[in-house]
Enzyme design. Structure first.
Site, PDB file in Angstrom:
ATOM      1  N   ASP A 171     -36.085 -70.108  84.313  1.00 15.24           N
ATOM      2  CA  ASP A 171     -35.045 -70.597  83.407  1.00 15.24           C
ATOM      3  C   ASP A 171     -35.094 -69.959  82.021  1.00 15.24           C
ATOM      4  OD1 ASP A 171     -37.513 -72.100  82.972  1.00 15.24           O
ATOM      5  OD2 ASP A 171     -36.366 -73.239  81.530  1.00 15.24           O
ATOM      6  N   TYR A 268     -41.203 -63.540  75.808  1.00 18.21           N
ATOM      7  CA  TYR A 268     -42.600 -63.518  76.233  1.00 18.21           C
ATOM      8  C   TYR A 268     -43.266 -62.174  75.992  1.00 18.21           C
ATOM      9  CZ  TYR A 268     -42.519 -68.108  78.445  1.00 18.21           C
ATOM     10  OH  TYR A 268     -42.463 -69.451  78.675  1.00 18.21           O
TER      11      TYR A 268
END
Length: 445
Positions: A171, A268
């Site tokens: 997600d 990330y």
């Protein structure tokens, strides 16, 4: 007559489960449901969520059958979809994943570096177990899996259960795309068409356009270069969310973007590009796991208990989550062959033409009743290709280690992670992780 579907949510005790239930109920006109089941191996935890969910379902769609169980046969019999978001070891183990590497000045993170590797070693067996239950009791069902760390889980399920009907999803790109839409003044991320390539939690957007074909990249790049993924509204109000780690993450994206100014990065990537910054910014006594337990865990369970005590969800504070929306869209695409375009984790097989064909990559794909059709993204630049090859090797070595029960392969995996400075530190971290995960990992030799 439109078929009504039966769903089991594997990980019924998750704090994300209420959001999935609410999204399912919001979309009954598009995705009719006859049964919702919860499955979890922690009966007490699941029951708190289930007590509230039962009331929510009875008040909004009493025709839907509801069951919460710890019995696999009861849970997985007569179902069409498994929506799986399990966390083997719960947040107590996530806390160890994050804090053990920090002892050695290595970033501790849920899906990246040694912490992600530790979590992957726990998750593989749990996800395979659920997949096997589905195939035993409902062999025609589909498993929609977003159990983390998605990259390692996807590698394991594809390698060890190659014929299974499972789709691995994440997600995080959805949340970033919602911010992108807000930055350019759109109401919804679905008003954008995107091109993207990478691995899970390790990718780049290369083209974003609105439905009229207007190129949104220049505006987005200019904004992200200066502000990261902090939206104009957040910037104006000075409010970037209640959890400090996410606020920092969305701001930090600007520094990640500078490395390739023609693309937009997944947040990330900061853990790989600015590893020491992340260590310095971390509190080894209070990590992201602690934030989640203090905020999300506390708030969701408190609200579920309140609903159960009152016997009504009339003024519920529970909310639909971004990833809950994504998983319902995915189920609809399979059920009704909509060929919706979605970012999914799939075997490469030429989707990225100059990359390992066996790698599990994250690319736009069309979804229909026969599964997933990845869309070709062409060749990728050397910078991203080199980074991705290193990370794919890490993920494959972790699955090797789990399958072969190999200490050596897991030491190699941690050593190869871009977040770890050398093999000596990798071994120290590994030995501590083995001690912490005795209950969950295979015994390594």
């Amino acid at each position: 007559m439109t078929k009504k579907h039966s769903i089991v949510i594997a990980g019924g005790g998750s704090t994300f489960t209420p959001g999935i239930v609410l999204m399912l109920l919001d979309n009954l006109d598009k995705f009719p449901i006859r049964s919702i089941k919860f499955y979890d191996n922690d009966e007490e935890r699941q029951q708190q969520i289930a007590d509230a969910a039962k009331i929510i379902i009875e008040e909004n769609a009493p025709e839907i059958d509801f069951l919460a169980t710890t019995d696999p046969k009861e849970a997985f019999t007569d179902i069409d979809f498994v929506m799986a978001h399990i966390r083997v070891g719960k947040y107590a183990m996530r806390e160890k994943d994050e804090k053990i590497p920090l002892k050695y000045d290595v970033i501790g993170q849920e899906t990246c570096g040694p912490g992600g590797i530790a979590y992957g070693m726990r998750s593989i067996g749990g996800v395979l177990e659920i997949l096997d239950y589905m195939e035993e009791y409902s062999p025609d069902a589909w498993m929609l899996n977003y159990s983390n760390p998605a990259a390692i889980v996807a590698e394991a399920t594809t390698r060890l259960r190659p014929d299974s009907k499972i789709i691995n999803i994440c997600d995080m790109p959805i949340g970033i795309e919602e911010k992108m839409a807000e930055i350019v003044g759109l109401d919804d991320r679905k008003e954008m068409d995107v091109k993207y390539f990478g691995l899970n939690h390790f990718g780049w957007w290369t083209d974003i356009r609105d439905k009229k074909g207007h190129d949104l990249m220049p505006e987005l790049i200019a904004w992200v270069k200066e502000h990261g993924y902090v939206t104009p509204k957040e910037l104006e109000n000075g409010q970037e969310g209640e959890e400090a780690s996410w606020a920092y993450t969305f701001r930090k994206a600007r520094e990640v973007q500078w490395l390739d100014p023609n693309t937009l990065p997944n947040t990330y990537l900061k853990y790989y590009f600015y590893t020491q910054d992340e260590v310095e910014h971390s509190n080894p006594e209070h990590t992201r796991a602690n934030e989640v337990m203090e905020h999300r865990e506390k708030n969701v369970f408190s609200e579920c208990n309140r609903i159960a005590e009152l016997g009504t969800a009339a003024d519920s504070k529970l909310e639909v989550d971004d990833h809950a929306s994504f998983i319902v869209d995915l189920a609809r695409a399979i059920a009704y062959n909509t060929k919706e375009r979605m970012l999914l984790i799939v075997k490469n097989n030429g989707a990225i033409t100059n990359f390992d064909s066996t790698a599990m990559v994250e690319v736009p794909s069309l979804v229909g009743s026969n599964g997933v059709e990845p869309l070709c993204q062409g060749e990728i630049p050397r910078f991203q290709k080199g980074l991705m090859e290193q990370q794919v090797a890490v993920e494959k070595l972790v699955v090797d280690a789990w399958e072969e029960k190999s200490y050596q392969k897991l030491w190699q995996a941690i050593t190869m992670s871009k977040t770890v400075p050398n093999a000596r530190v990798a071994k120290l971290i590994l030995d501590d992780l083995i001690e912490a995960n005795k209950e969950f990992w295979p015994e390594l030799s």
